[in-house]
Design an enzyme around this catalytic site. Sequence first.
Site, PDB file in Angstrom:
ATOM      1  N   LEU A 106       0.845  -1.192   0.000  1.00  0.00           N
ATOM      2  CA  LEU A 106       0.000   0.000   0.000  1.00  0.00           C
ATOM      3  C   LEU A 106       0.881   1.244   0.000  1.00  0.00           C
ATOM      4  CD1 LEU A 106      -2.860  -0.983   2.447  1.00  0.00           C
ATOM      5  CD2 LEU A 106      -2.469  -1.628   0.074  1.00  0.00           C
ATOM      6  N   GLY A 151       0.909  -5.148   1.411  1.00  0.00           N
ATOM      7  CA  GLY A 151      -0.121  -5.138   0.370  1.00  0.00           C
ATOM      8  C   GLY A 151       0.310  -5.869  -0.893  1.00  0.00           C
ATOM      9  N   ASN A 175       4.525  -7.686   6.568  1.00  0.00           N
ATOM     10  CA  ASN A 175       5.495  -7.104   7.500  1.00  0.00           C
ATOM     11  C   ASN A 175       4.949  -5.897   8.255  1.00  0.00           C
ATOM     12  OD1 ASN A 175       5.347  -5.498   5.194  1.00  0.00           O
ATOM     13  ND2 ASN A 175       7.395  -4.689   5.474  1.00  0.00           N
ATOM     14  N   GLU A 176       3.617  -5.772   8.312  1.00  0.00           N
ATOM     15  CA  GLU A 176       3.018  -4.557   8.871  1.00  0.00           C
ATOM     16  C   GLU A 176       3.556  -4.198  10.253  1.00  0.00           C
ATOM     17  OE1 GLU A 176       1.427  -6.647   6.993  1.00  0.00           O
ATOM     18  OE2 GLU A 176      -0.020  -5.614   5.714  1.00  0.00           O
TER      19      GLU A 176
END
Length: 300
Positions: A106, A151, A175-176
């Site tokens: 994202l 994303g 990996n947020e």
Amino acid sequence: MALTVGLRPLTRALLRPWARVPGAALGRPAAGSGDGVRCFGSPRVLVEPDPAAGVAVMKMRNPPVNSLSLEFLTELLISLEKLENDKTFRGIIITSDCPGIFSAGLDLLEMYGRDPAHCAEYWKAVQELWLRVYLSNLVVIGAINGISPAGGCLLSLSCDYRVLANNPKYAIGLNETLLGIIAPFWFKDVLVNTIGHRAAERALQLGFLFPPSDALQVGIVDQVVPEDQVQSTARSVMAQWLAIPDHARQLTKNLVRKPTADRLLQQRDADIQNFVRFISRDSIQKSLHVYLEKLKQKKG
Ligand SMILES: CCCCCCCC/C=C\C/C=C/C(=O)SCCNC(=O)CCNC(=O)[C@H](O)C(C)(C)COP(=O)(O)OP(=O)(O)OC[C@H]1O[C@@H](n2cnc3c(N)ncnc32)[C@H](O)[C@@H]1OP(=O)(O)O
């Protein structure tokens, strides 16, 4: 599947879907197609149709890193919708035109320093892209020729089959947490469906980005091949999948995927509100700021 694109008319009007591709791609016959078959697409999405095979290759080209901005998401959605509605096509291969990067995920600049209305519009488009790819009636194969965090990983996970190029730089994963944010429940659901509960639990909390050998081992991708064989492998996998009658394959896909998609479909507005509340928090904006600064500093 009746999905509304739900983007601001202005955003859509700014785009020129199905314009001929400018520059080098203009009028270039698609690979593997007969004379007269042309590439088409939009500024950030190049579509190479092979009508004889019933396959289109969709190349993402939103340089430098194929980050999923609102405009890029909109173009992807329009391309997918068009291919989905064209009976010529039974399968699509999603790949990247940006060397070394499948998608950086994202677009952080769509979430950092933006007002709630913008964040809501952005999140709606993210939901829309996921639903469109995940529930597509077409066979969707990911030819993953670069790194695909967060994303980008979700996009890969939404394909029916994933072929990853064997390059240690081409890591894949959600990996947020490394950014100080969290993976939404539907990202998590898709990962759990793919690699199982325990592996997903570890991967999500630790923000794992799996290099190719680990990615294959954990099952986040289906195949790892030398970089120069990614496209040809995706084509031969596609042929296997297209050997199955569409109606049987589509009904089966729906049977398997609908419960996961329904979890979001039943609460899309609430999910948007949750996202906007979460992303607007001072602490989260601060985390995004720190992460963006880190990306800048990395350049030196
Ligand atoms: C109560 C519960 C509510 C639930 C709420 C849930 C909230 C969940 C919210 C969001 C989920 C988020 C999902 C995501 O996808 S976040 C994005 C994750 N992506 C990453 O971490 C990748 C970051 N990028 C990189 O690591 C590298 O850029 C790279 C490895 C992809 C490429 O490296 P390199 O080739 O060296 O290029 P640069 O790093 O120099 O980058 C070039 C340029 O691009 C900018 N950029 C990179 N990634 C992004 C991005 N994702 N978005 C925006 N911009 C990006 C980078 O900053 C450089 O910019 P420049 O300095 O201006 O040139």
